[in-house]
Design a protein around this motif. Structure first.
Motif: not given
Length: 344
Positions: A115, A122, A124-125
């Motif tokens: 990811r 992103q 969160q990643t």
């Protein structure tokens, strides 16, 4: 009782097998860090085929992150290259990335690595990778957030303190009020720990150095007469992110260490490219270990040797002025490039 003995034998056999596999993996990693692709990559590939999770992830990361491919690797036929780096057991001609294989088997870290290379926001990643200790892998998500995220998102990243130090100027120049050569100005302020009251865009000499730091060789002013040249040399020789450059120059160009360092920064593409020499897999190879390895030094030299100019037609180091910047660095680069001429 016999059943218990058999179970114990099986467990012992599995433990011994795992120990042998781990020893083989550690040896292959050490070979790779020494700069030996011809021995390390086939060993890692064999372990990956046998199911070694860390070998699979490391190979997948090397495939996409090696910024100075060796003559051995570049000389391989496409099928042989894919066999080294991918799962070729299926029916697809190009195989599957070992990261995809591991992710399909529930490996959370492999999923995050996959990811992290996607070109969409992103956070969160980003935070998950940082928490997992794979901090160098947050480089790309940070750049995406800086480019396409909101001011609030960039401020959240800075406040979280979960960004690499070398990413701070990247966020700064995109977040602050626009100014001439803003990316280079942010880099110069970061490298020298000085604010805009000292490093100002009103000064042509400062703008020249900022342009060089943003774009590398052929741009701006990296001349010895520029008052920022010596402080930049000092930064190259002391900062961890530039350790491979400083170690290489100290070993190979002891009489031109500072000039050699600036020359390699130039051929690398400036500050923002120098800072992208990262460990492929920090669980196995911590960043400081990687930056102090022969692999990092040879990767530094190779990416300088293979760098091409904007039209992508000529080697950057062939342009006039390279040898004047550092004659020793020029010799190093040309000597390394000669190794690639033997590739069929």
């Amino acid at each position: 009782m016999i059943r218990g003995i058999c179970a114990a034998i099986v467990m012992l056999w599995l433990w011994v097998g795992a120990a042998f596999a781990q020893a083989a993996f550690d040896e292959a990693v050490a070979l790779w860090l020494s700069g030996d692709d011809s021995q390390s990559l086939p060993r890692l590939a064999q372990l990956a085929r046998e199911g070694h999770s860390d070998a699979r992830i490391l190979l997948a990361r090397i495939e996409t992150m090696d910024r100075g491919p060796s003559p051995y690797r570049m000389g391989l036929e496409p099928d042989a290259r894919r066999t080294l780096f991918r799962d070729m057991s299926g029916k697809t001609r190009f195989g599957r990335s070992w990261l995809a294989v591991e992710a399909s088997e529930g490996n959370r870290l492999a999923e995050m690595f996959l990811r992290s290379r996607k070109p969409f926001l992103q956070l969160q990643t980003h935070f998950a990778l940082w928490q997992a200790g794979e901090r160098q892998a947050t480089d790309y998500p940070t750049r995406i957030a800086a480019l396409y995220g909101s001011r609030a998102m960039r401020e959240k990243l800075v406040a979280s303190e979960t960004i690499l130090p070398e990413m701070r100027p990247y966020l700064a120049f995109l977040a602050d009020t626009p100014e001439p050569q803003a990316d280079g100005m942010a880099a110069l302020r970061h490298m020298l720990s000085l604010g805009p009251e000292v490093i100002s865009a009103d000064d042509p000499e400062t703008l020249g150095m900022a342009q060089f730091l943003a774009l590398g060789f052929g741009f701006g002013d990296m001349s010895a007469g520029n008052r920022w040249r010596k402080p930049i040399e000092d930064w190259v020789l002391r900062d961890l992110s530039a350790r491979p450059i400083s170690d290489l120059c100290r070993a190979e160009c002891p009489n031109q260490v500072g000039a050699c360092g600036v020359a390699l920064v130039a051929l690398t593409g400036g500050f923002y490219e120098v800072s992208r020499l990262d460990s492929p897999y920090e669980k196995v190879i911590p960043q400081e270990q990687f930056l102090n390895s022969a692999r990092a030094r040879i990767m530094t030299l190779r990416r300088a040797a293979l760098a091409r100019d904007e039209p992508n037609q000529k080697y950057l180091s062939d342009r006039p002025g390279m040898s004047r910047l550092s004659s020793c660095a020029a010799v190093l680069v040309l000597r390394e490039r000669a190794a690639y001429k033997r590739i069929r």
